[in-house]
Design an enzyme around this catalytic site. Structure first.
Site, PDB file in Angstrom:
ATOM      1  N   HIS A 127      40.456  59.883  50.697  1.00 35.05           N
ATOM      2  CA  HIS A 127      39.036  59.597  50.483  1.00 35.05           C
ATOM      3  C   HIS A 127      38.690  58.128  50.713  1.00 35.05           C
ATOM      4  CE1 HIS A 127      35.141  60.820  49.574  1.00 35.05           C
ATOM      5  NE2 HIS A 127      35.257  61.252  48.330  1.00 35.05           N
TER       6      HIS A 127
ATOM      7  N   ASP B 255      35.254  60.892  54.442  1.00 33.75           N
ATOM      8  CA  ASP B 255      34.282  61.406  53.465  1.00 33.75           C
ATOM      9  C   ASP B 255      34.223  62.927  53.535  1.00 33.75           C
ATOM     10  OD1 ASP B 255      32.457  62.163  55.618  1.00 33.75           O
ATOM     11  OD2 ASP B 255      31.940  60.038  55.755  1.00 33.75           O
TER      12      ASP B 255
END
Length: 452
Positions: A422, A426
């Site tokens: 992450h 995204d």
């Protein structure tokens, strides 16, 4: 006397002139010198770099003892790193005069493994050149043998590989007894660069399907994972804890793919290939990575630099007798589905035999884990650093679904679970990648428009 035997006849005549020696004695000495063995010097054969930053290995087994005669490509010993087993082979002909380690000792890269008395003095010079010249050090690696895969080649072929920075351990030989030919190097180079070359013997070679009795025997062997592989897993998973994982799950209707595979299985078997669903999953992932290259990247430890990888080296998690291993199918972007299947067959056979080498287990850029082959439905895959994404595939289930007319039909449904880093990926990017991958598999004919 052996040293004198290597001298010229002129030297012997000077010896006769400068010593009080009868003609009969001189004749006896000359006959002795002619019978004396012409030996070379003793050379220290060093453990060369086997890649992946490995600095030490464990000597698992010696194939020679002091006094044994060896030839080029003869196996000397098997060593075990935290990633793979590697068999070290001889560079030249000679006699083993000393072993520097006992079995289970730790050997250091760059330090002597054995002393070998070569058959001619010229071998000594060649060995010293290899040790002292960094450009030639890579050639020394080509004389190693990844367990189960001999890297035999002529000097001309080794030179061609070295000039193109190719490790022979990564090339499959099409010659007798697996010997690597010039055509194999050119074919490998073409796959790396995307060049188009005429068909070679490698492209025409067929791989026979695995022997069912052997496969059944392999499954019956108890799992006894090697300690080194446990260490490697512990190290990798500890590094993975520092990655903030983004998770995404979805379902894929594989009904059309199931029908397509049923049509193609017989044709693939005619090429000596066992066609499973995995080659389609791998190729679909490669097509999607071309559209979303951030998922085929790596992030450095300081989180300052992202490296985008050109090659799609897709790792496939395998449950083997040594534990969980992730061999990689290299350059999937350049391979057909049949070629992916052939390479996957090769890796599976080596994995079942516990013979996956360093070249097979390194260089991955993206990974897939087929937990469904054992029976799992969902999984939360853990990213393998420095990769940034991984997928886990569940088992294919026959479930009721509604068609376009609202009728209940039988559908072959598979769950997929994605994990992404992450820090660089995204949720929207991961979801778009997953949607494209799902669409390719739900409508496999659509993949034809994007295949190269």
């Amino acid at each position: 006397m052996a040293a004198i035997a290597r001298g010229s006849s002129a030297l012997f005549r000077r010896l006769v002139r400068t010593t009080t020696m009868t003609t009969e004695t001189a004749s006896d000495v000359e006959r002795f010198l002619r019978r004396a063995p012409h030996r070379g010097a003793v050379v220290q054969f060093k453990l060369s770099d086997i890649g992946e930053g490995i600095m030490e290995v464990t000597v698992k087994e010696w194939y020679v003892k002091e006094g044994d005669k060896v030839s080029q490509f003869d196996s000397i010993c098997e060593v075990q790193s935290d990633k793979a087993s590697v068999t070290i082979t001889s560079r030249y002909d000679g006699v083993i005069t000393k072993l520097y380690y006992d079995a289970d000792d730790v050997a250091l890269v760059g330090k002597p493994l054995v002393d070998i008395e070569t058959e001619s003095a010229s071998d000594v010079i060649q060995e010293e050149d290899v040790v002292e010249t960094p450009a030639m050090a890579r050639e020394e690696h080509t004389h190693q043998e990844i367990k189960g895969l001999k890297t035999q080649a002529t000097p001309a072929v080794r030179r061609l590989a070295m000039e193109n920075n190719i490790k022979l351990s990564e090339v499959v030989g099409s010659g007798k007894d697996g010997r690597i030919l010039k055509e194999d190097i050119l074919d490998f180079l073409a796959r790396q660069t995307g060049a188009i070359l005429p068909p070679s013997p490698f492209q025409e070679r067929q791989t026979p399907p695995p022997d069912p009795p052997l496969a059944a025997a392999a499954e019956s062997v108890p799992r006894r994972p090697a300690v080194s592989f446990h260490k490697a897993m512990a190290k990798s998973m500890t590094a993975a804890l520092a990655i903030p994982h983004l998770g995404l799950c979805d379902q894929v209707d594989l009904s059309r793919l199931v029908a397509l595979r049923a049509e193609l299985k017989a044709d693939a078997r005619g090429h000596g290939v066992n066609l499973s669903y995995m080659p389609f999953f791998i190729k679909a992932a490669s097509l999607c990575l071309a559209r979303f290259p951030i998922l085929n990247a790596s992030l450095d430890q300081s989180c300052q630099n992202i490296t985008y990888k050109v090659s799609h080296n897709i790792g496939v998690a395998m449950d083997t007798a040594l534990g969980l291993l992730v061999p990689t199918v290299k350059n999937v972007q350049l391979l057909s589905i049949l070629e992916v299947a052939r390479e996957l067959n090769r890796l599976q056979e080596l994995g079942a035999a516990g013979q996956l080498g360093t070249a097979d287990l390194s260089g991955g850029t993206f990974s897939l884990s087929n937990i469904g082959s054992i029976g799992g439905t969902y999984a939360k895959p853990v990213i393998l650093p420095p990769e940034v994404a991984i997928g886990a595939l569940g088992k294919i289930q026959v479930l009721p679904r509604f068609d376009a007319s609202g009728h209940v039909i039988r559908a072959h449904v598979m769950n997929v679970s994605w994990s992404a880093d992450h820090r660089v990926i995204d949720g929207a990017t991961m979801c778009r990648f997953s949607n494209m991958w799902r669409d390719f598999l739900q409508n496999p004919s659509g993949m034809l428009l994007h295949l190269k």
